[in-house]
Design an enzyme around this catalytic site. Sequence first.
Site, short mmCIF file in Angstrom:
data_model
loop_
_atom_site.label_atom_id
_atom_site.label_comp_id
_atom_site.label_asym_id
_atom_site.label_seq_id
_atom_site.Cartn_x
_atom_site.Cartn_y
_atom_site.Cartn_z
N TYR A 1 -2.23 -1.61 10.52
CA TYR A 1 -2.17 -1.70 9.05
C TYR A 1 -0.83 -1.16 8.55
O TYR A 1 -0.17 -1.78 7.70
CB TYR A 1 -3.34 -0.90 8.47
CG TYR A 1 -3.55 -1.03 6.98
CD1 TYR A 1 -4.29 -2.08 6.45
CD2 TYR A 1 -3.04 -0.08 6.09
CE1 TYR A 1 -4.51 -2.19 5.09
CE2 TYR A 1 -3.26 -0.18 4.72
CZ TYR A 1 -4.00 -1.23 4.23
OH TYR A 1 -4.22 -1.34 2.87
N SER B 1 0.87 -1.17 0.00
CA SER B 1 0.00 0.00 0.00
C SER B 1 0.91 1.23 0.00
O SER B 1 2.08 1.13 0.38
CB SER B 1 -0.85 -0.01 1.28
OG SER B 1 -1.48 1.24 1.48
P1 NAD Z 1 -11.44 -6.34 0.05
O1 NAD Z 1 -12.01 -6.22 1.42
O2 NAD Z 1 -12.28 -6.05 -1.13
O3 NAD Z 1 -10.81 -7.81 -0.15
C1 NAD Z 1 -10.08 -8.45 0.85
C2 NAD Z 1 -9.95 -9.91 0.52
O4 NAD Z 1 -9.23 -10.55 1.60
C3 NAD Z 1 -11.31 -10.64 0.44
O5 NAD Z 1 -11.25 -11.62 -0.56
C4 NAD Z 1 -11.44 -11.27 1.81
O6 NAD Z 1 -12.29 -12.41 1.82
C5 NAD Z 1 -10.00 -11.67 2.05
N1 NAD Z 1 -9.72 -11.93 3.46
C6 NAD Z 1 -9.99 -11.16 4.54
N2 NAD Z 1 -9.63 -11.81 5.66
C7 NAD Z 1 -9.11 -13.01 5.28
C8 NAD Z 1 -8.57 -14.11 5.97
N3 NAD Z 1 -8.49 -14.14 7.33
N4 NAD Z 1 -8.15 -15.18 5.26
C9 NAD Z 1 -8.26 -15.19 3.90
N5 NAD Z 1 -8.75 -14.16 3.19
C10 NAD Z 1 -9.18 -13.09 3.87
O7 NAD Z 1 -10.13 -5.42 0.08
P2 NAD Z 1 -9.22 -4.80 -1.10
O8 NAD Z 1 -9.36 -3.34 -1.02
O9 NAD Z 1 -9.42 -5.50 -2.37
O10 NAD Z 1 -7.78 -5.13 -0.49
C11 NAD Z 1 -6.92 -6.11 -1.02
C12 NAD Z 1 -5.48 -5.77 -0.63
O11 NAD Z 1 -5.11 -4.52 -1.19
C13 NAD Z 1 -5.30 -5.64 0.89
O12 NAD Z 1 -4.05 -6.19 1.26
C14 NAD Z 1 -5.27 -4.13 1.08
O13 NAD Z 1 -4.55 -3.76 2.22
C15 NAD Z 1 -4.57 -3.70 -0.19
N6 NAD Z 1 -4.79 -2.30 -0.54
C16 NAD Z 1 -6.06 -1.83 -0.74
C17 NAD Z 1 -6.23 -0.50 -1.07
C18 NAD Z 1 -7.58 0.09 -1.30
O14 NAD Z 1 -7.68 1.33 -1.36
N7 NAD Z 1 -8.63 -0.70 -1.46
C19 NAD Z 1 -5.11 0.35 -1.19
C20 NAD Z 1 -3.85 -0.18 -0.98
C21 NAD Z 1 -3.70 -1.50 -0.66
#
Ligand code: NAD
Length: 264
Positions: A158, A145
């Site tokens: 985080y 991130s």
């Molecule tokens: P999201 O909530 O849409 O998806 C998260 C995924 O992780 C889902 O498939 C969920 O089922 C899975 N998950 C959660 N807990 C779990 C567990 N205990 N075991 C297995 N799977 C689990 O979130 P997203 O925004 O798509 O985030 C995905 C990644 O991208 C994360 O690591 C997040 O930190 C990173 N990220 C997101 C953003 C953003 O703005 N959305 C920005 C930077 C980084």
Amino acid sequence: MVRPLADKVALVTGSTSGIGLGLATGLAKAGAHIVLNGFGDMSKIERARSTFETELGIRALYSAADMRDPDAIMQMMAYTEKTLGSIDILINNAGIQYVAPVESFPIEKWNAILAINLTSAFHTIRASLPGMRRNGFGRIINIASAHGLVASPYKSAYIAAKHGIVGLTKTIGLETAQDENITCNAICPGYVRTPLVENQIKEQAQAHKMSEEDVIHDVILAAQPNKRFVGIEELTDLVLYLCSDSAKSFNGAALPIDGGWTAR
Ligand code: NAD
């Protein structure tokens, strides 16, 4: 259809939603066999899995392994290897968020965030590297991130986990440097409009008694100079590039894709 990743095996943790599902779809369209992982509505997950197989002609598995549980992670890795062969492309993407001042940050949330967002990648990497070395090819991509490079208040767990995964990425980059075609890199996105961020928008709107539009502009995207969300398709294109032979000299890097956020 050009299928540069035909017959490669790709495992994407946390791929039942948001970024992970988008990346899994992009990798499947490029011809890779896919292992989906994460939680959610089983009928939707099964629909995504079977659509990959019927429409894209690849093999797709689903593992419900909980990324907090090292034994479940090892079972997922063994199931993948037994069913599809060793993993060529590993995307460590599963992640959760929790926002609170450090004095009131719940200990169980700290432990869960560190386990899912950081420690699970240690387990998946150590289990998949031997197969990558046997095959002479491997791509490990950690979805960190912008918060892996800079901090914001109230996100202690985080930010600690995301800075940690950038450090893990650098270390694995060095440990694989002598392997001809194995790399490990981190992608550091700014905000992407996924369920993880939708929850933050709703919470902040309630907490500050603001409209969701104002929260997006003045709170969520406050630090992101281009004032727009990063598209999942932009992340997918970067992942596909990192998987290509052209990217084999990218190693141990933390690549911002954040509209200028970390340029400040
Ligand atoms: P999201 O909530 O849409 O998806 C998260 C995924 O992780 C889902 O498939 C969920 O089922 C899975 N998950 C959660 N807990 C779990 C567990 N205990 N075991 C297995 N799977 C689990 O979130 P997203 O925004 O798509 O985030 C995905 C990644 O991208 C994360 O690591 C997040 O930190 C990173 N990220 C997101 C953003 C953003 O703005 N959305 C920005 C930077 C980084």
